[in-house]
Design a protein around this motif. Structure first.
Motif, PDB file in Angstrom:
ATOM      1  N   LEU A  95       0.832  -1.204   0.000  1.00 20.41           N
ATOM      2  CA  LEU A  95       0.000   0.000   0.000  1.00 20.41           C
ATOM      3  C   LEU A  95       0.862   1.247   0.000  1.00 20.41           C
ATOM      4  O   LEU A  95       2.028   1.206   0.401  1.00 20.41           O
ATOM      5  N   PRO A  96       0.280   2.384  -0.404  1.00 19.15           N
ATOM      6  CA  PRO A  96       1.010   3.645  -0.284  1.00 19.15           C
ATOM      7  C   PRO A  96       1.419   3.865   1.174  1.00 19.15           C
ATOM      8  O   PRO A  96       0.715   3.418   2.075  1.00 19.15           O
ATOM      9  N   PRO A  97       2.541   4.498   1.461  1.00 24.86           N
ATOM     10  CA  PRO A  97       3.391   5.205   0.500  1.00 24.86           C
ATOM     11  C   PRO A  97       4.442   4.325  -0.173  1.00 24.86           C
ATOM     12  O   PRO A  97       5.255   4.832  -0.920  1.00 24.86           O
ATOM     13  N   ASP A  98       4.436   3.008   0.078  1.00 20.18           N
ATOM     14  CA  ASP A  98       5.454   2.143  -0.498  1.00 20.18           C
ATOM     15  C   ASP A  98       4.795   0.900  -1.092  1.00 20.18           C
ATOM     16  O   ASP A  98       4.868  -0.184  -0.523  1.00 20.18           O
ATOM     17  N   PRO A  99       4.101   1.014  -2.244  1.00 19.76           N
ATOM     18  CA  PRO A  99       3.401  -0.142  -2.808  1.00 19.76           C
ATOM     19  C   PRO A  99       4.333  -1.266  -3.229  1.00 19.76           C
ATOM     20  O   PRO A  99       3.888  -2.391  -3.425  1.00 19.76           O
ATOM     21  N   ALA A 100       5.623  -0.977  -3.360  1.00 23.52           N
ATOM     22  CA  ALA A 100       6.571  -2.026  -3.715  1.00 23.52           C
ATOM     23  C   ALA A 100       6.931  -2.902  -2.518  1.00 23.52           C
ATOM     24  O   ALA A 100       7.528  -3.967  -2.671  1.00 23.52           O
ATOM     25  N   ASN A 101       6.582  -2.451  -1.308  1.00 23.09           N
ATOM     26  CA  ASN A 101       6.888  -3.203  -0.093  1.00 23.09           C
ATOM     27  C   ASN A 101       5.823  -4.281   0.102  1.00 23.09           C
ATOM     28  O   ASN A 101       4.902  -4.147   0.906  1.00 23.09           O
ATOM     29  N   VAL A 102       5.933  -5.359  -0.658  1.00 23.52           N
ATOM     30  CA  VAL A 102       4.931  -6.416  -0.656  1.00 23.52           C
ATOM     31  C   VAL A 102       5.258  -7.433   0.427  1.00 23.52           C
ATOM     32  O   VAL A 102       6.388  -7.905   0.530  1.00 23.52           O
ATOM     33  N   ARG A 103       4.240  -7.771   1.248  1.00 21.30           N
ATOM     34  CA  ARG A 103       4.416  -8.770   2.309  1.00 21.30           C
ATOM     35  C   ARG A 103       3.063  -9.364   2.632  1.00 21.30           C
ATOM     36  O   ARG A 103       2.032  -8.891   2.154  1.00 21.30           O
ATOM     37  N   ASP A 104       3.054 -10.395   3.456  1.00 25.03           N
ATOM     38  CA  ASP A 104       1.791 -10.963   3.901  1.00 25.03           C
ATOM     39  C   ASP A 104       1.007  -9.913   4.675  1.00 25.03           C
ATOM     40  O   ASP A 104       1.561  -9.192   5.514  1.00 25.03           O
ATOM     41  N   GLN A 105      -0.297  -9.834   4.419  1.00 20.48           N
ATOM     42  CA  GLN A 105      -1.115  -8.847   5.113  1.00 20.48           C
ATOM     43  C   GLN A 105      -1.018  -8.947   6.629  1.00 20.48           C
ATOM     44  O   GLN A 105      -0.927  -7.921   7.305  1.00 20.48           O
TER      45      GLN A 105
END
Length: 428
Positions: A254-264
C-alpha cells in the motif's frame, strides 16, 4: 513510557467488546434488513456485557456503505459492484443527475450524496437506538457521510464532500464525537467508492468512562502522523474499525510504499499491536474486522484487542506471523495450521467468485477484555459545526420508511447514463 500507577480511587474499569460480523448485500436492501443486521451484532455482545462496569462495543469500518443498495434488491443481486452501481445510477437518475452536474463530482459520489438524508438518518437512528437499548458506549463503526452544519435550524451538507466517518455514542444515545478517516486506501479513492480524505488537524481525543478514545479508521492506525497526533492529546484507547477488502492471507503493498509487498498479517502488526506495545499514551487498542463477500468484493481478517506486553504476556499472533506478547484477545482465522502456501490458497478459496466449496465460509467472532485506566486528564474537545448537526439528527424521531429512486424509461436513461459516464472518464 511505563504505565501510570493506579489507585482504586482513580481507576476506570470497563469492558471492551469487538464484534467480527459477516455481511452480505441482502443485509442492506431495506431499513428493516439493516436494523436486523446491526442488532444481530449487539445480540452477539449481549451475553458478554459486564453487569456492573461500563461497556464499550466497537463495530466495523464502512458498515453503512452498502446502504446505497437500499430499496434496490436488483442491484444487490447484480453480482459485481460495478454493475450494481450502474443499476443504481440508472434507477436514481432524477435525484443523482442534479448532484452530478451541480457539484461536479463523480457518478459514484453523486449516487451516495443524493441519498445522504435517508441513509444518514437510518444509520444514526439505528446506532442511537442500539446504544440506548443495550446501555453501551458504542463506536458505530464507520460510514460514508457528508460534512454537515446547522443553518437556520436546518441540517445542511457541504457540497461535494463525503468522508469515511466514525461516530461514538454514549449509553443514552448522545453524541460523544465524530472522526473522519485521513488516509484512504486505493479502493476508497476516485477509482473506487470515491471518498474525501479527512484533515489530520481535526483528529481529536474524547475522554469517557471507557477510556480517552481516539479513532484511527483502518489505514489511519498504521500511520505515524495519526498515532502521533492522538498520543499528543492523551489517547489511552485506540479504536480501529476495519474492513480489509481482500483475502487475509494475500500479499499486499500500500502507499506510500506499494513495492513493499508482504503478507497482510505481517503488515497488520504495524497498526494496533505496534501502537500499544511500543507507543506512549495509548494503552489499549480495539480492532474489529468485518468478513464476508459483498457482491464481487471480499473482506477478511482477524479482529484483535491489544495492550502492553506486560498486560498480555501470553504468546499469540495473526496467522502467518510468529507468536508474541501484546494480544489481550485475538479471533482465530478460519484455519490455524498449514504451510504458508496452503494458508494463502485457503484465503483465495474463501474469496468472492472463487467457485470453491469454501467460498464465503468466513468466521464470525466476538472478543472482549476487561481494562483498567487511571482517571482522565484529557479535557473534552469543543464541538465542531458538524457535530452540532449530528446532535440535531440524533435528536430526531425516526422517520417513516421511504423508497428511494424513481425509474425512467430504460432506453432513455441508459443512453444518458452511458454518455455521462463516458464524458466523466474522458475528463479524468
Amino acid at each position: 513510557m511505563s504505565p501510570v500507577p493506579l489507585s482504586s480511587a482513580q481507576a476506570r474499569t470497563f469492558r471492551v467488546i469487538a464484534v467480527q460480523p459477516k455481511w452480505s448485500a441482502e443485509d442492506f436492501v431495506s431499513a428493516d434488513a439493516f436494523r436486523l443486521w446491526m442488532r444481530s451484532q449487539l445480540e452477539m455482545a449481549r451475553p458478554h456485557l459486564h453487569p456492573e462496569h461500563p461497556n464499550l462495543v466497537v463495530l466495523t469500518e464502512l458498515n453503512g456503505l452498502p446502504l446505497v443498495l437500499r430499496g434496490s434488491p436488483l442491484a444487490a443481486r447484480a453480482g459485481t459492484f460495478e454493475r450494481a452501481a450502474l443499476l443504481l445510477f440508472l434507477s436514481r437518475l432524477p435525484s443523482v443527475l442534479p448532484v452530478l452536474l451541480r457539484e461536479r463530482v463523480s457518478p459514484i459520489r453523486a449516487l451516495q450524496l443524493a441519498a445522504w438524508q435517508a441513509n444518514t438518518r437510518l444509520y444514526l437512528h439505528t446506532c442511537r437506538d442500539l446504544a440506548q437499548e443495550y446501555g453501551v458506549y458504542l463506536c458505530c463503526g464507520s460510514t460514508p457521510m457528508p460534512r454537515l452544519s446547522l443553518k437556520g435550524g436546518r441540517v445542511v451538507r457541504e457540497a461535494g464532500r463525503l468522508t469515511n466517518q466514525t461516530v461514538i455514542l454514549d449509553p443514552q444515545g448522545h453524541l460523544i464525537g465524530a472522526t473522519d478517516k485521513v488516509h484512504l486506501t486505493p479502493a476508497e479513492e476516485a477509482e473506487g467508492v470515491d471518498l474525501t480524505p479527512g484533515p489530520l488537524p481535526e483528529l481529536r481525543v474524547f475522554p469517557t468512562p471507557v477510556g480517552d478514545l481516539g479513532v484511527g479508521i483502518s489505514l489511519d492506525a498504521f500511520r505515524a502522523d495519526v498515532i502521533g497526533r492522538l498520543e499528543a492529546q492523551g489517547c489511552t484507547v485506540l479504536l480501529q474499525p476495519d474492513a480489509n477488502g481482500s483475502a487475509w492471507t494475500a500479499l499486499e503493498g500500500l502507499p506510500p510504499d506499494p513495492a513493499n509487498v508482504r503478507d497482510q498479517p505481517v503488515a497488520w502488526l504495524e497498526s494496533a499491536w505496534t501502537a500499544t506495545t511500543t507507543g506512549k499514551s495509548i494503552r489499549y487498542a480495539v480492532n474489529p474486522m468485518v468478513v464476508g463477500n459483498l457482491l464481487d468484493l471480499s473482506f477478511d481478517g482477524q479482529s484483535a484487542i491489544t495492550g502492553r506486553p506486560e498486560d498480555a504476556p501470553d504468546l499469540q499472533s495473526y496467522v502467518l506471523t510468529d507468536p508474541r506478547p501484546g494480544f489481550l484477545a485475538l479471533a482465530p482465522w478460519v484455519q490455524t495450521t498449514g504451510t504458508p502456501d496452503e494458508l494463502r490458497g485457503i484465503g483465495q478459496h474463501l474469496s468472492a467468485c472463487s467457485g470453491h466449496p469454501r467460498e464465503n465460509a468466513y468466521r464470525t467472532d466476538l472478543l472482549w477484555a476487561d481494562l483498567t485506566l487511571p482517571a482522565s486528564g484529557v479535557a473534552p474537545p469543543p464541538r465542531t459545526p458538524h457535530e452540532y448537526a449530528l446532535e440535531a439528527l440524533l435528536a430526531e424521531a425516526a422517520p417513516p420508511e421511504t423508497t428511494s429512486g424513481h425509474w425512467l424509461p430504460l432506453a432513455v436513461v441508459a443512453g444518458v447514463a452511458a454518455l455521462l459516464l463516458r464524458l466523466w472518464r474522458r475528463r479524468r
